[in-house]
Write a protein that holds these residues in place. Structure first.
Motif, PDB file in Angstrom:
ATOM      1  N   TRP A  53     -13.290   1.631   1.390  1.00  0.00           N
ATOM      2  CA  TRP A  53     -12.784   1.468   0.023  1.00  0.00           C
ATOM      3  C   TRP A  53     -12.954   2.759  -0.776  1.00  0.00           C
ATOM      4  O   TRP A  53     -12.019   3.221  -1.434  1.00  0.00           O
ATOM      5  N   GLN A  54     -14.113   3.356  -0.708  1.00  0.00           N
ATOM      6  CA  GLN A  54     -14.386   4.546  -1.500  1.00  0.00           C
ATOM      7  C   GLN A  54     -13.686   5.793  -0.977  1.00  0.00           C
ATOM      8  O   GLN A  54     -13.291   6.662  -1.757  1.00  0.00           O
ATOM      9  N   GLU A  55     -13.530   5.879   0.349  1.00  0.00           N
ATOM     10  CA  GLU A  55     -12.961   7.098   0.935  1.00  0.00           C
ATOM     11  C   GLU A  55     -11.445   7.059   1.046  1.00  0.00           C
ATOM     12  O   GLU A  55     -10.785   8.105   0.993  1.00  0.00           O
ATOM     13  N   GLN A  56     -10.871   5.865   1.203  1.00  0.00           N
ATOM     14  CA  GLN A  56      -9.454   5.765   1.506  1.00  0.00           C
ATOM     15  C   GLN A  56      -8.593   5.265   0.352  1.00  0.00           C
ATOM     16  O   GLN A  56      -7.371   5.437   0.390  1.00  0.00           O
ATOM     17  N   ILE A  57      -9.202   4.667  -0.649  1.00  0.00           N
ATOM     18  CA  ILE A  57      -8.417   4.074  -1.730  1.00  0.00           C
ATOM     19  C   ILE A  57      -8.545   4.928  -2.984  1.00  0.00           C
ATOM     20  O   ILE A  57      -9.640   5.190  -3.467  1.00  0.00           O
ATOM     21  N   HIS A  58      -7.413   5.360  -3.470  1.00  0.00           N
ATOM     22  CA  HIS A  58      -7.372   6.173  -4.686  1.00  0.00           C
ATOM     23  C   HIS A  58      -7.609   5.311  -5.929  1.00  0.00           C
ATOM     24  O   HIS A  58      -8.408   5.632  -6.807  1.00  0.00           O
ATOM     25  N   SER A  59      -6.899   4.182  -6.005  1.00  0.00           N
ATOM     26  CA  SER A  59      -6.975   3.296  -7.172  1.00  0.00           C
ATOM     27  C   SER A  59      -6.221   2.019  -6.847  1.00  0.00           C
ATOM     28  O   SER A  59      -5.559   1.925  -5.806  1.00  0.00           O
ATOM     29  N   ALA A  60      -6.313   1.054  -7.740  1.00  0.00           N
ATOM     30  CA  ALA A  60      -5.595  -0.217  -7.541  1.00  0.00           C
ATOM     31  C   ALA A  60      -5.029  -0.691  -8.864  1.00  0.00           C
ATOM     32  O   ALA A  60      -5.633  -0.494  -9.927  1.00  0.00           O
ATOM     33  N   PHE A  61      -3.855  -1.297  -8.803  1.00  0.00           N
ATOM     34  CA  PHE A  61      -3.226  -1.940  -9.959  1.00  0.00           C
ATOM     35  C   PHE A  61      -3.113  -3.417  -9.636  1.00  0.00           C
ATOM     36  O   PHE A  61      -2.551  -3.802  -8.612  1.00  0.00           O
ATOM     37  N   VAL A  62      -3.664  -4.268 -10.487  1.00  0.00           N
ATOM     38  CA  VAL A  62      -3.711  -5.703 -10.234  1.00  0.00           C
ATOM     39  C   VAL A  62      -3.091  -6.440 -11.411  1.00  0.00           C
ATOM     40  O   VAL A  62      -3.381  -6.126 -12.569  1.00  0.00           O
ATOM     41  N   TYR A  63      -2.230  -7.406 -11.103  1.00  0.00           N
ATOM     42  CA  TYR A  63      -1.733  -8.281 -12.162  1.00  0.00           C
ATOM     43  C   TYR A  63      -1.710  -9.714 -11.647  1.00  0.00           C
ATOM     44  O   TYR A  63      -1.600  -9.956 -10.453  1.00  0.00           O
ATOM     45  N   PRO A  64      -1.823 -10.700 -12.534  1.00  0.00           N
ATOM     46  CA  PRO A  64      -2.023 -12.092 -12.117  1.00  0.00           C
ATOM     47  C   PRO A  64      -0.731 -12.868 -11.992  1.00  0.00           C
ATOM     48  O   PRO A  64       0.337 -12.440 -12.379  1.00  0.00           O
ATOM     49  N   GLY A  65      -0.897 -14.063 -11.473  1.00  0.00           N
ATOM     50  CA  GLY A  65       0.142 -15.066 -11.568  1.00  0.00           C
ATOM     51  C   GLY A  65      -0.248 -16.032 -12.665  1.00  0.00           C
ATOM     52  O   GLY A  65      -0.420 -15.651 -13.811  1.00  0.00           O
ATOM     53  N   ASN A  66      -0.477 -17.290 -12.288  1.00  0.00           N
ATOM     54  CA  ASN A  66      -0.809 -18.298 -13.281  1.00  0.00           C
ATOM     55  C   ASN A  66      -2.251 -18.801 -13.186  1.00  0.00           C
ATOM     56  O   ASN A  66      -2.649 -19.690 -13.922  1.00  0.00           O
ATOM     57  N   ARG A  70       0.831  -1.190   0.000  1.00  0.00           N
ATOM     58  CA  ARG A  70       0.000   0.000   0.000  1.00  0.00           C
ATOM     59  C   ARG A  70       0.869   1.244   0.000  1.00  0.00           C
ATOM     60  O   ARG A  70       1.799   1.370   0.783  1.00  0.00           O
ATOM     61  N   PHE A  71       0.560   2.207  -0.904  1.00  0.00           N
ATOM     62  CA  PHE A  71       1.246   3.483  -0.950  1.00  0.00           C
ATOM     63  C   PHE A  71       0.339   4.498  -0.260  1.00  0.00           C
ATOM     64  O   PHE A  71      -0.541   5.080  -0.855  1.00  0.00           O
ATOM     65  N   ASP A  72       0.554   4.716   1.042  1.00  0.00           N
ATOM     66  CA  ASP A  72      -0.384   5.486   1.853  1.00  0.00           C
ATOM     67  C   ASP A  72      -0.555   6.914   1.360  1.00  0.00           C
ATOM     68  O   ASP A  72      -1.653   7.462   1.360  1.00  0.00           O
ATOM     69  N   TYR A  73       0.542   7.541   0.944  1.00  0.00           N
ATOM     70  CA  TYR A  73       0.445   8.958   0.636  1.00  0.00           C
ATOM     71  C   TYR A  73      -0.383   9.226  -0.612  1.00  0.00           C
ATOM     72  O   TYR A  73      -0.849  10.341  -0.828  1.00  0.00           O
ATOM     73  N   SER A  74      -0.579   8.255  -1.450  1.00  0.00           N
ATOM     74  CA  SER A  74      -1.420   8.469  -2.624  1.00  0.00           C
ATOM     75  C   SER A  74      -2.675   7.615  -2.583  1.00  0.00           C
ATOM     76  O   SER A  74      -3.497   7.682  -3.480  1.00  0.00           O
ATOM     77  N   ARG A  75      -2.821   6.789  -1.544  1.00  0.00           N
ATOM     78  CA  ARG A  75      -3.979   5.919  -1.408  1.00  0.00           C
ATOM     79  C   ARG A  75      -4.154   5.034  -2.643  1.00  0.00           C
ATOM     80  O   ARG A  75      -5.230   4.902  -3.184  1.00  0.00           O
ATOM     81  N   ALA A  76      -3.050   4.462  -3.090  1.00  0.00           N
ATOM     82  CA  ALA A  76      -3.093   3.559  -4.240  1.00  0.00           C
ATOM     83  C   ALA A  76      -2.575   2.198  -3.808  1.00  0.00           C
ATOM     84  O   ALA A  76      -1.666   2.088  -3.000  1.00  0.00           O
ATOM     85  N   PHE A  77      -3.194   1.168  -4.344  1.00  0.00           N
ATOM     86  CA  PHE A  77      -2.808  -0.198  -4.019  1.00  0.00           C
ATOM     87  C   PHE A  77      -2.183  -0.862  -5.241  1.00  0.00           C
ATOM     88  O   PHE A  77      -2.607  -0.656  -6.366  1.00  0.00           O
ATOM     89  N   THR A  78      -1.175  -1.708  -4.982  1.00  0.00           N
ATOM     90  CA  THR A  78      -0.694  -2.627  -5.996  1.00  0.00           C
ATOM     91  C   THR A  78      -0.806  -4.028  -5.426  1.00  0.00           C
ATOM     92  O   THR A  78      -0.276  -4.306  -4.352  1.00  0.00           O
ATOM     93  N   PHE A  79      -1.500  -4.894  -6.134  1.00  0.00           N
ATOM     94  CA  PHE A  79      -1.639  -6.282  -5.715  1.00  0.00           C
ATOM     95  C   PHE A  79      -0.667  -7.107  -6.540  1.00  0.00           C
ATOM     96  O   PHE A  79      -0.725  -7.122  -7.764  1.00  0.00           O
ATOM     97  N   GLN A  80       0.272  -7.768  -5.865  1.00  0.00           N
ATOM     98  CA  GLN A  80       1.355  -8.412  -6.576  1.00  0.00           C
ATOM     99  C   GLN A  80       1.727  -9.737  -5.923  1.00  0.00           C
ATOM    100  O   GLN A  80       1.339 -10.019  -4.803  1.00  0.00           O
ATOM    101  N   ARG A  81       2.471 -10.516  -6.690  1.00  0.00           N
ATOM    102  CA  ARG A  81       2.984 -11.815  -6.237  1.00  0.00           C
ATOM    103  C   ARG A  81       1.849 -12.730  -5.778  1.00  0.00           C
ATOM    104  O   ARG A  81       1.072 -12.404  -4.922  1.00  0.00           O
ATOM    105  N   GLY A  82       1.758 -13.859  -6.345  1.00  0.00           N
ATOM    106  CA  GLY A  82       0.661 -14.765  -6.038  1.00  0.00           C
ATOM    107  C   GLY A  82      -0.521 -14.492  -6.946  1.00  0.00           C
ATOM    108  O   GLY A  82      -0.487 -13.639  -7.816  1.00  0.00           O
TER     109      GLY A  82
END
Length: 545
Positions: free
Chosen positions: A38-51, A3-15
């Protein structure tokens, strides 16, 4: 999950997304209080998969209200990728870029239903998307179907980074970061460009280069050209070409291309020898200026792209302000490891002297666009034979570069290096700047006075003699392997800041012996014969077949 707190952005990674992001969507569906967070605290999310292809398909359906992910294909072979031409605010300079012949082995191609849901294709592969934007409960979610994210700390396995080999592992994440952290990311204040032609003498024609016709093309299609000039030729410039350069300094410029342009002359391991060669090259360029009135850009372009650690160490003690080269790895027996992050920077700063990268046009507009996205200048290089079709290929490339959403400003090579920096506003009236060359042109583009807090990476501060502008010296200090200093500028004010290093300390290697000078002369005349006679004859012969 990071989690990148200062921009309220999430990256979901590994797994797999089924183990990370899918449980979150399920929790949001069950608990209204989670939705509010979710709506008030999260700016956006970046998601990428595994297999786990099934979980990605389920996730796409959830995010797109059941409409995305009807099919999930495995693409193989080579295919074309296209960056959306409708999302300039997100894609920036990459908007509308197409990449042909990408190796798509094992790439996943998520195909949404046409006209259904809220999915927006950002990067498309055929009829489907490999990077898309969705919205889940009011929050933007960016879904990349590539199972890999580039490791920027990995060692570079070639002489320069080629985005075509890493497009899906690199471009989606960089686009997202530049968008999500727009207010805190480093940015280049402008995109500058210059075309470099290696080797020509200043004669009316050299090989396929006609200087007067080239000037006409520069004026018609808006670009500038730097001639990487071999100092050995300092007494051989033709008056009519000298006049073209003196009357058109905004179009034509010179840089320093080695000294004698003998093979691997800057690949030597002797710092003393290399310092003497660099000084001899500078003296010859100064004599050329005295004879012709043409000022040269204090930039070194290495012959054959070959250089050593010792060469970079020697150059810092000269009046040159940077080196420009295709290759970034030295010719030493055990070269320093250069990482992807090193070449993603505006200049490679791991050596004793700043190294700016350049590219051939055939490396593709996508590489130039990605460099611009990273804040790097667009420095293109050709040799005279690239003009063998009456400059058709060259002009097509120039048109592509000028058609980018953030069109470059064409300058001489010296100004491209001086203006290469990155900056960010850290508070009202205070701008942090990172400097790369040993000279920096800093401009206050705002309507108010600003303080610029400038830093430059430097591991050997003892080699610095002074930092100054044309008017006065600047106090500086060394902190955490960086030199730092400050300067105040009024609205629209511009200054050139210069870092002066102490003279080289050591026994210099003075002079070249007679056999060496004869070989250097022979090489120069044979190369000119090749360029002016052999190459045109081959071209005519090939055209007549």
């Amino acid at each position: 999950m990071a989690r990148f707190d200062y921009s309220r952005a999430f990256t979901f990674q590994r797994g797999e997304p089924g183990n990370t992001f899918l449980p979150l969507t399920e929790a949001l569906q069950r608990d209204p209080s989670c939705v509010k967070f979710w709506q008030e605290q999260i700016h956006s999310a970046f998601v990428y998969p595994g297999n786990d292809l099934d979980s990605v398909q389920r996730l796409a359906r959830i995010l797109n209200a059941g409409n995305a992910g009807e099919t999930y294909q495995i693409s193989s072979g080579r295919a074309d990728l296209a960056v959306s031409g409708q999302l300039n605010g997100f894609c920036g300079v990459m908007t509308g870029v197409r990449v042909t012949g990408i190796n798509c082995k094992s790439n996943r191609n998520l195909v949404p239903n046409t006209g259904k849901g809220n999915a927006i294709n950002i990067i498309s592969l055929g009829d489907g998307a490999v990077f898309l934007k969705l919205e889940y409960k009011g929050v933007p979610v960016f879904l990349s179907t590539s199972g890999e994210i580039i490791d920027i700390d990995a060692e570079l396995t070639s002489q320069n980074f080629d985005v075509r080999e890493h497009f899906l592992s690199a471009v989606p994440l960089v686009l997202y970061i530049k968008w999500a952290f727009a207010e805190t990311c480093w940015n280049a204040p402008e995109m500058n460009a210059c075309l470099v032609i290696d080797d020509p003498l200043l004669k009316p024609t050299h090989g396929f280069v006609d200087f007067e016709k080239l000037l006409s093309l520069m004026k018609r299609h808006n670009f500038s050209t730097n001639i990487a000039f071999i100092p050995w030729n300092w007494r051989r410039s033709a008056p009519e070409v000298v006049r073209l350069f003196r009357e058109n300094p905004e179009r034509y410029s010179l840089s320093v291309h080695g000294c004698d342009h003998t093979r691997a002359e800057f690949g030597d391991s002797s710092k003393q020898r290399l310092y003497w060669k660099a000084q001899q090259a500078t003296e010859r360029m100064n004599r050329h200026r005295s004879m012709t009135g043409i000022h040269h850009d204090p930039i070194m372009v290495f012959p054959q792209g070959i250089f050593s650690e010792a060469a970079m160490s020697a150059l810092r003690h000269t009046n040159l302000i940077g080196a420009v080269n295709n290759d970034v790895v030295t010719a030493d027996p055990y070269p320093r490891a250069i990482t992807i992050s090193d070449v993603w920077d505006i200049a490679v700063m791991g050596y004793s002297f700043p190294l700016f990268t350049r590219r051939y046009p055939w490396e593709g507009i996508e590489n130039f666009a990605f460099d611009a996205l990273l804040g790097k200048p667009a420095i293109a290089v050709i040799h005279h034979d690239y003009c063998s079709d009456h400059c058709v290929r060259l002009i097509n490339f120039i048109k592509q570069l000028n058609a980018l959403p953030c069109a470059p400003t064409w300058r001489n090579l010296g100004e491209v290096v001086r203006r290469s920096c990155r900056q960010r506003e850290i508070s009202p009236g205070a701008i942090e700047v990172e400097m790369y060359g040993t000279e920096l042109r800093i401009e206050n583009r705002s309507g108010q006075s600003n303080r610029f807090l400038i830093r430059r990476r430097e591991c050997e501060p003892s080699t610095i003699q002074r930092i100054c502008t044309d008017a006065h010296e600047i106090a500086w200090r060394h902190v955490n392997e960086c030199i730092t200093f400050e300067i105040d500028l009024n609205p629209s004010e511009s200054r050139v800041i210069k870092i002066k290093f102490h003279d080289f300390v050591g026994k210099e290697r003075n002079g070249d012996n007679l056999p060496y000078r004869f070989k250097a002369m022979l090489r120069r005349y044979l190369c000119e014969m090749r360029d002016n006679y052999v190459a045109p004859m081959r071209c005519r012969f090939a055209g007549s077949r």
